[in-house]
Design an enzyme around this catalytic site. Structure first.
Site, PDB file in Angstrom:
ATOM      1  N   CYS A 199     113.802   0.473  51.788  1.00 42.01           N
ATOM      2  CA  CYS A 199     113.814   0.407  53.505  1.00 42.01           C
ATOM      3  C   CYS A 199     112.545  -0.561  53.493  1.00 42.01           C
ATOM      4  O   CYS A 199     112.362  -0.700  54.020  1.00 42.01           O
ATOM      5  CB  CYS A 199     113.051   1.792  53.344  1.00 42.01           C
ATOM      6  SG  CYS A 199     111.681   2.535  52.122  1.00 42.01           S
ATOM      7  N   GLU A 235     112.915   8.045  58.874  1.00 41.95           N
ATOM      8  CA  GLU A 235     112.164   6.850  59.046  1.00 41.95           C
ATOM      9  C   GLU A 235     113.227   6.328  58.474  1.00 41.95           C
ATOM     10  O   GLU A 235     114.459   6.712  57.916  1.00 41.95           O
ATOM     11  CB  GLU A 235     112.257   7.466  56.737  1.00 41.95           C
ATOM     12  CG  GLU A 235     111.574   5.268  57.513  1.00 41.95           C
ATOM     13  CD  GLU A 235     110.972   5.283  55.433  1.00 41.95           C
ATOM     14  OE1 GLU A 235     110.649   6.295  54.840  1.00 41.95           O
ATOM     15  OE2 GLU A 235     111.620   4.371  54.710  1.00 41.95           O
ATOM     16  N   GLU A 281     118.557  -5.120  60.648  1.00 44.29           N
ATOM     17  CA  GLU A 281     118.766  -4.836  58.920  1.00 44.29           C
ATOM     18  C   GLU A 281     120.392  -4.747  58.840  1.00 44.29           C
ATOM     19  O   GLU A 281     121.336  -4.131  59.279  1.00 44.29           O
ATOM     20  CB  GLU A 281     117.832  -2.959  59.031  1.00 44.29           C
ATOM     21  CG  GLU A 281     117.880  -3.079  57.248  1.00 44.29           C
ATOM     22  CD  GLU A 281     117.414  -2.092  57.063  1.00 44.29           C
ATOM     23  OE1 GLU A 281     117.690  -0.956  58.175  1.00 44.29           O
ATOM     24  OE2 GLU A 281     117.162  -1.513  56.004  1.00 44.29           O
ATOM     25  N   GLY A 318     117.166   7.384  55.864  1.00 38.60           N
ATOM     26  CA  GLY A 318     118.067   7.284  56.096  1.00 38.60           C
ATOM     27  C   GLY A 318     118.648   5.803  57.601  1.00 38.60           C
ATOM     28  O   GLY A 318     117.721   5.184  57.398  1.00 38.60           O
TER      29      GLY A 318
HETATM   30  P1  NAP Z   1     122.935   8.107  56.646  1.00 37.83           P
HETATM   31  O1  NAP Z   1     124.542   7.997  56.742  1.00 37.83           O
HETATM   32  O2  NAP Z   1     121.907   8.034  57.749  1.00 37.83           O
HETATM   33  O3  NAP Z   1     122.659   9.728  55.994  1.00 37.83           O
HETATM   34  C1  NAP Z   1     121.309  10.037  55.561  1.00 37.83           C
HETATM   35  C2  NAP Z   1     121.698  11.467  55.322  1.00 37.83           C
HETATM   36  O4  NAP Z   1     121.986  12.326  57.049  1.00 37.83           O
HETATM   37  C3  NAP Z   1     123.056  12.419  55.171  1.00 37.83           C
HETATM   38  O5  NAP Z   1     122.459  13.641  53.980  1.00 37.83           O
HETATM   39  C4  NAP Z   1     124.140  12.142  55.926  1.00 37.83           C
HETATM   40  O6  NAP Z   1     124.536  13.417  55.322  1.00 37.83           O
HETATM   41  C5  NAP Z   1     123.770  12.603  57.227  1.00 37.83           C
HETATM   42  N1  NAP Z   1     123.424  12.029  58.569  1.00 37.83           N
HETATM   43  C6  NAP Z   1     124.226  11.165  59.083  1.00 37.83           C
HETATM   44  N2  NAP Z   1     124.987  11.368  60.202  1.00 37.83           N
HETATM   45  C7  NAP Z   1     124.119  12.107  60.849  1.00 37.83           C
HETATM   46  C8  NAP Z   1     124.339  12.708  61.959  1.00 37.83           C
HETATM   47  N3  NAP Z   1     124.868  11.867  63.491  1.00 37.83           N
HETATM   48  N4  NAP Z   1     124.043  14.164  62.259  1.00 37.83           N
HETATM   49  C9  NAP Z   1     123.686  15.227  60.882  1.00 37.83           C
HETATM   50  N5  NAP Z   1     123.577  14.554  59.859  1.00 37.83           N
HETATM   51  C10 NAP Z   1     123.289  13.471  59.701  1.00 37.83           C
HETATM   52  O7  NAP Z   1     122.500   7.325  55.688  1.00 37.83           O
HETATM   53  P2  NAP Z   1     123.118   6.687  54.180  1.00 37.83           P
HETATM   54  O8  NAP Z   1     123.640   7.353  54.188  1.00 37.83           O
HETATM   55  O9  NAP Z   1     122.025   7.132  53.002  1.00 37.83           O
HETATM   56  O10 NAP Z   1     123.112   5.661  54.499  1.00 37.83           O
HETATM   57  C11 NAP Z   1     124.176   4.428  55.181  1.00 37.83           C
HETATM   58  C12 NAP Z   1     123.157   3.736  55.641  1.00 37.83           C
HETATM   59  O11 NAP Z   1     122.093   4.302  55.863  1.00 37.83           O
HETATM   60  C13 NAP Z   1     122.726   2.463  54.832  1.00 37.83           C
HETATM   61  O12 NAP Z   1     123.732   1.448  55.061  1.00 37.83           O
HETATM   62  C14 NAP Z   1     121.558   1.727  54.792  1.00 37.83           C
HETATM   63  O13 NAP Z   1     121.692   0.415  56.256  1.00 37.83           O
HETATM   64  C15 NAP Z   1     121.366   3.158  56.168  1.00 37.83           C
HETATM   65  N6  NAP Z   1     119.692   3.325  54.807  1.00 37.83           N
HETATM   66  C16 NAP Z   1     118.499   3.344  55.482  1.00 37.83           C
HETATM   67  C17 NAP Z   1     116.970   3.667  54.979  1.00 37.83           C
HETATM   68  C18 NAP Z   1     116.073   2.697  55.113  1.00 37.83           C
HETATM   69  O14 NAP Z   1     115.433   3.470  54.404  1.00 37.83           O
HETATM   70  N7  NAP Z   1     115.901   2.472  55.826  1.00 37.83           N
HETATM   71  C19 NAP Z   1     117.669   4.077  53.229  1.00 37.83           C
HETATM   72  C20 NAP Z   1     118.698   4.898  52.941  1.00 37.83           C
HETATM   73  C21 NAP Z   1     119.578   4.569  54.038  1.00 37.83           C
HETATM   74  P3  NAP Z   1     126.769  13.039  55.284  1.00 37.83           P
HETATM   75  O15 NAP Z   1     126.133  11.887  54.709  1.00 37.83           O
HETATM   76  O16 NAP Z   1     126.616  15.036  54.777  1.00 37.83           O
HETATM   77  O17 NAP Z   1     126.838  12.689  56.854  1.00 37.83           O
END
Ligand code: NAP
Length: 549
Positions: free
Chosen positions: A318, A280, A409, A256
């Site tokens: 990613c 990752e 990114e 994420g």
């Molecule tokens: P995310 O916001 O990082 O969330 C991923 C998971 O982690 C979700 O289950 C989220 O729960 C949890 N989470 C997030 N922040 C947390 C924290 N501070 N403490 C505990 N758990 C936490 O990622 P996303 O929703 O997939 O997408 C958001 C952004 O992530 C995108 O805009 C992109 O920039 C990045 N992303 C990058 C990749 C990659 O492969 N590089 C892939 C996907 C996303 P909740 O949703 O319940 O808060």
């Protein structure tokens, strides 16, 4: 597989037993902390039945059950573990079109992509089954006693790997099947013998719950304790952090945002017993186009392939090529012009969630606002609220080197072309570049200048990236034994491993050495009669175990 009545269209109302929702130790539970509903990112509308959010007591129930299941799970023979993994794959296949229907509606991703992703999901489970069946992951080593060695006799030493313990997996939003509930991290942890607690991604709760049922059925059908698998829903800042802080959890796998990954790394490091987090996070996957590769038709062809890779799946990979280094030559100009035309003609596709689409728009706006950046093209907005226009920006190598924030990114179909005056300037300029999942070289190997530049770049790229490609584009990650999907920080939190490919299971294993242990007390992998017919290293040399008994 047991009979369920999954309701992919989301019209069901029923009890916890037949409505999609969380699973604690493989048992369906009503959420103790309210519910959430899926959102269709193509329309912005909520749909389907409410999915339960778990409370603190349910989280602890899941981790307690996982801890209790560990010894029974890890006692499985390689053949039994392989059967279990194949059962999970078969049960996912048995969900049929209901699974893909639901994933399409929840993610906005095209059906063809999700059908392929389902095949990848079951394929990687079966690949791990084959690896586990061979028993090589146990890494059995035997250094027999040398009682006559002088001046000291040597004891008998035997080493095998054991699972680290319960693993928490955060499902990724951008791979609702292949990197979510029973995706790569879960498959690797289960293959290692670790009970898994999945924190389902709230962007695809129905998809996660359907797959969760398939895993739970396989656990039951294999006669394993329910604690081998749980699937929980809730807000990451609440249940995600509580799970990582739970003393029964021994490792974490996450895909994420960098912010999310860093937050979880902090929680894990601040525990009385710190644990590893395999996160990752972000990568811009630089591509280096050397002058010889642009000669003749090269500029046009490479521009076409670049924009196809950049815009594939709304750029939500990613491994999306966020930075392309192109020479400041007439051929380089032709590349940029062709790429700009293609991006201008491209239309936005629905992104995974409204916050991800909003983050993309903000990221492009921030780039556009920088005086050093030229916005070369903007495509058209797609249909619906979450389909922002693709973008192509251009910046000089000198400006990028002066401000590394220009290489951050922007998740989605936004690329930056970096113009360099001379390939000889590239290695030094790259010293400031962050760790990456991939780095790609395009060069004419028949051209002496390109070859020399490529040779000078390679050592820098090896230090920066987990996978170095020649002549291709980084989107598309094969699930094989020689794949590395990892890399130095911030691509991942631990560049020594991979989250794709069979090597991924080693993240969840730990070596234990037995000294002078009587045969009757040794684990089967290390017994004298080698009951599992493992290939074992004896005094450092592999001794084949022969055919399975
Ligand atoms: P995310 O916001 O990082 O969330 C991923 C998971 O982690 C979700 O289950 C989220 O729960 C949890 N989470 C997030 N922040 C947390 C924290 N501070 N403490 C505990 N758990 C936490 O990622 P996303 O929703 O997939 O997408 C958001 C952004 O992530 C995108 O805009 C992109 O920039 C990045 N992303 C990058 C990749 C990659 O492969 N590089 C892939 C996907 C996303 P909740 O949703 O319940 O808060």
């Amino acid at each position: 597989m047991a009979e369920h009545t999954p309701d992919p269209k989301g019209t069901n109302t029923g009890t916890a037993a037949d409505v999609l929702g969380p699973l604690v130790a493989c048992a369906p539970v009503e959420g103790g902390a309210g519910t959430l509903r899926a959102t269709d990112p193509a329309t912005g509308e909520e749909f389907g039945e409410p999915v339960g959010l778990v409370d603190s007591g349910q989280i602890q129930e899941a981790t307690r059950a996982a801890e209790q299941a560990l010894d029974a799970f890890r006692a499985q023979s390689p053949a039994e573990r392989a059967d279990f993994l194949r059962r999970v794959a078969d049960n996912i296949d048995a969900l049929g079109d209901a699974l893909v229907d639901r994933a399409v509606r929840e993610s906005g991703l095209p059906r063809q992509r999700l059908t392929g992703e389902r095949a990848r999901t079951t394929g990687q489970l079966r690949m791990f089954a084959d690896v586990v069946a061979q028993g090589d992951a146990l890494g059995a080593r035997i250094d027999p006693a040398l009682p006559d060695r002088t001046p000291q006799p040597r004891p008998d030493l035997r080493l095998a790997h054991i699972p680290v313990g319960p693993v928490v997996v955060f499902g990724a939003s951008n791979f609702p099947l292949a990197f979510s509930t029973a995706g790569g991290d879960t498959a690797a942890a289960l293959a290692a013998g670790c009970p898994v607690i999945v924190k389902g991604h709230n962007a695809h709760p129905g998809t996660a719950a359907l797959v969760g049922r398939a895993v739970a059925d396989a656990v039951r059908e294999s006669g394993l304790p329910g604690g081998v698998f749980s699937l929980l829903f809730g807000e990451g800042n609440g249940i995600g952090q509580e799970l990582v802080a739970d003393p029964r959890v021994k490792a974490v796998a996450f895909t994420g945002s960098r912010g999310g990954g860093l937050a979880l790394m902090r929680v894990a490091a601040e525990r009385p017993e710190p644990i590893p987090v395999f996160a990752e996070m972000s990568s811009v996957n630089p591509v280096f186009v050397l002058p010889g590769a642009l000669a003749g038709q090269g500029a046009q062809d490479l521009a076409g392939a670049y924009v196809a890779s950049l815009t594939l799946g709304s750029g939500q990979f990613c491994t999306n090529p966020g930075l392309v280094f192109v020479p400041s030559t007439p051929d380089g100009d032709r590349f940029v012009e062709a790429a700009a035309r293609l991006v201008a003609d491209a239309t936005g596709q629905t992104m995974l969630t409204a916050p991800i689409a909003a983050a993309f728009r903000d990221g492009v706006e921030a780039l556009e606002g920088r005086s050093e950046v030229v916005l070369r093209a903007r495509g058209g907005e797609g249909e619906g609220p979450n389909a922002p226009a693709p973008a192509l920006a251009e910046v000089s190598l000198a400006d990028l080197t002066a401000d590394p924030r220009l290489s951050e990114e922007v998740f989605g179909a936004a690329g930056t072309v970096v113009r360099y005056p001379d390939a000889a300037a590239l290695p030094a300029a790259l010293e400031g570049l962050e760790g990456q999942l991939t780095a790609t070289l395009h060069a004419d190997t028949g051209d002496a200048d390109d070859l020399a530049a490529a040779r000078a770049l390679l050592p820098v790229l090896e230090r920066r990236a987990g996978r170095v490609l020649f002549g291709g584009w980084p989107t598309g990650v094969e699930v094989t034994h020689a794949m590395v999907h990892g890399g130095p920080f911030p691509a991942t939190s631990d560049g020594r491993g991979t989250s794709v490919g069979s090597l991924a299971l080693h993240r969840f294993l730990r070596p234990v050495s037995y000294q002078d242990m009587p045969d009757a007390l040794l684990p089967p992998a290390l017994r004298q009669d080698n009951p599992w017919r493992l290939n074992r290293r004896v005094e450092g040399t592999v001794v084949p175990g022969g055919d399975p008994a």
